[in-house]
Design an enzyme around this catalytic site. Structure first.
Site, mmCIF file in Angstrom:
data_model
loop_
_atom_site.group_PDB
_atom_site.id
_atom_site.type_symbol
_atom_site.label_atom_id
_atom_site.label_comp_id
_atom_site.label_asym_id
_atom_site.label_seq_id
_atom_site.Cartn_x
_atom_site.Cartn_y
_atom_site.Cartn_z
ATOM 1 C CB ILE A 199 25.560 -6.510 16.414
ATOM 2 C CG1 ILE A 199 24.681 -5.255 16.486
ATOM 3 C CG2 ILE A 199 24.762 -7.726 15.988
ATOM 4 C CD1 ILE A 199 24.266 -4.731 15.127
ATOM 5 C CG ASP A 200 25.485 -2.140 19.428
ATOM 6 O OD1 ASP A 200 25.599 -2.070 18.194
ATOM 7 O OD2 ASP A 200 24.429 -1.861 20.034
ATOM 8 N NE ARG A 209 28.677 8.408 -8.403
ATOM 9 C CZ ARG A 209 27.753 7.587 -8.900
ATOM 10 N NH1 ARG A 209 27.583 6.392 -8.385
ATOM 11 N NH2 ARG A 209 27.012 7.971 -9.916
ATOM 12 C CG MET A 238 22.954 -1.068 12.927
ATOM 13 S SD MET A 238 22.021 -2.522 13.374
ATOM 14 C CE MET A 238 20.391 -2.010 12.840
HETATM 15 O O1 F6P Z 1 21.709 -2.765 19.980
HETATM 16 C C1 F6P Z 1 21.825 -3.353 18.737
HETATM 17 C C2 F6P Z 1 21.362 -2.424 17.655
HETATM 18 O O2 F6P Z 1 21.414 -3.153 16.445
HETATM 19 C C3 F6P Z 1 22.133 -1.123 17.509
HETATM 20 O O3 F6P Z 1 23.378 -1.232 16.909
HETATM 21 C C4 F6P Z 1 21.150 -0.303 16.717
HETATM 22 O O4 F6P Z 1 21.402 1.056 16.870
HETATM 23 C C5 F6P Z 1 19.834 -0.708 17.307
HETATM 24 O O5 F6P Z 1 20.028 -2.009 17.826
HETATM 25 C C6 F6P Z 1 18.672 -0.721 16.353
HETATM 26 O O6 F6P Z 1 17.536 -1.046 17.083
HETATM 27 P P1 F6P Z 1 16.136 -1.479 16.469
HETATM 28 O O7 F6P Z 1 16.276 -2.867 15.935
HETATM 29 O O8 F6P Z 1 15.199 -1.435 17.634
HETATM 30 O O9 F6P Z 1 15.814 -0.504 15.384
#
Ligand code: F6P
Length: 359
Positions: free
Chosen positions: A135-136, A171, A178
């Site tokens: 998703i990144d 507000r 993420m």
């Molecule tokens: O790499 C995908 C991701 O969703 C990142 O955006 C996020 O920081 C991380 O994984 C969260 O990881 P976990 O599911 O291990 O908490």
């Protein structure tokens, strides 16, 4: 008989099943003698020989289903050469399973860390083809990863929902999106959701500049403001610190649940605004894939099957200028695709008045 191993590794995302379906359907259509072995929970399944022999029906009806039918887990690349708690050599164990099952190829659906391991296994002599999942959208060598657009939709929807309540109460709202190292998701969702301020890991912010932007908005008669903040957003002072110094600072100061709460507290302190924080968290990886991702998953899946048919191994399938292509795993491994603070998208966002907390 062609035996193809398949695994999904790292954090899940919406189009994993759709992508596996793309690979599997293409393989079944191309060959009469193909068998797909599905490893459970990512590389762990390959290490400990936990697998299932898949049927073609397993890949039917999963185009729209989020998650992964194989399960996944995080197996950090940096620990791959460290034996497990029973002294098992993980790399040798993976090679052993591959050879014992007489696999022709291993198909890996994964993000950054998973691509590093895929490259290592390829260098160790296994036939590997990988697909860009996350998703990144931070994988080097591809314009797009599957999962990204679906997550953008979820994060955008969160900002949209916040808009109506923010307007009612007047507000300041922070939506934490993420992305620890890279801000693509925050940038896209922030733009799509009409955020007023977007804070990314790649553009360290100055809290006074953030507060000035908020004050300017309220002086212009705007009742509310929305910030889209990446999990890895960082202040200018913190960005100058070494990892060790940062750790020390965090130990000695107030501990916030996440970065959005820290920024919220700073805003409250500097301009006294009432701030609320929303963290959609793992919702961003959940639900069904959007239509863009279903198309991408199908195209990438078919391309991976084509590589297998041509016995071209050691590649990740990728998107370049809307065409499907492939990149050597050795080029992908260990490189991140970050947001360039000087890119045109940032410039365009600034032109419509969005502040990135930097000027
Ligand atoms: O790499 C995908 C991701 O969703 C990142 O955006 C996020 O920081 C991380 O994984 C969260 O990881 P976990 O599911 O291990 O908490």
């Amino acid at each position: 008989m062609r035996r193809i191993g398949m695994l999904t590794s790292g954090g899940d995302c919406q189009a994993l099943n759709a992508t596996m379906r793309g690979v599997a359907k293409s393989l079944y259509n191309m060959f009469d003698d193909v068998e797909i072995i599905g490893f459970e929970d990512g590389y762990k399944g390959l290490m400990y020989a936990d697998y299932q022999i898949m049927k073609s029906s397993d890949f039917s009806g999963i185009l729209t289903q989020g998650g992964t039918i194989l399960g996944t887990s995080r197996q950090p690349f940096k620990l791959m050469r460290t034996p497990d708690e029973n002294g098992l050599d993980k790399v040798e164990a993976m090679k052993h399973t591959y050879k014992k099952l007489k696999l022709s190829c291993l198909v890996v659906l994964g993000g950054n860390g998973s691509q590093k391991t895929a490259n290592m296994l390829s260098e160790e002599g296994l036939n590997v083809v990988s697909l860009p999942k996350t998703i990144d959208n931070d994988l080097w060598g591809t314009d797009m990863t599957f999962g990204f657009q679906s997550a953008v939709d979820v994060a955008t929807n969160a900002i949209d929902c916040i808009h109506t309540t923010a307007a009612s109460h007047g507000r300041v709202f922070i939506v934490e999106v993420m992305g620890h190292k890279v801000g693509w998701l925050t940038l896209y969702a922030g733009l799509a959701g009409g955020a007023d301020i977007i804070l990314l890991p790649e553009i360290p912010y100055d809290i006074n500049i953030v507060c000035d932007a908020l004050t300017k908005r309220s002086k212009a008669g705007k009742r509310f403001s929305i910030l889209a903040v990446a999990e890895g957003a960082i202040s200018r002072e913190d960005a100058k610190m070494s990892k060790k110094e940062l750790k020390e600072k965090k130990k000695s100061g107030v501990v916030y649940p996440s970065v959005a709460y820290e920024i919220g507290a700073k805003i409250q302190e500097v301009i006294g605004s009432e701030v609320r924080v929303t963290v959609p968290g793992h919702m961003q990886r959940g639900g069904e894939p959007c239509s863009y991702d279903r198309v991408l998953a199908t195209r990438l899946g078919a391309a991976a099957a084509r590589l297998i048919a041509q016995e071209q191994y050691g590649y990740m399938v990728a998107v370049k200028n809307n065409d499907i292509t492939q990149v050597p795993l050795s080029e992908v491994a260990g490189r991140l695709k970050t947001v360039d603070p000087e890119c045109s998208m940032i410039k365009e966002a600034k032109m419509v008045g969005i502040s990135f907390g930097d000027e």
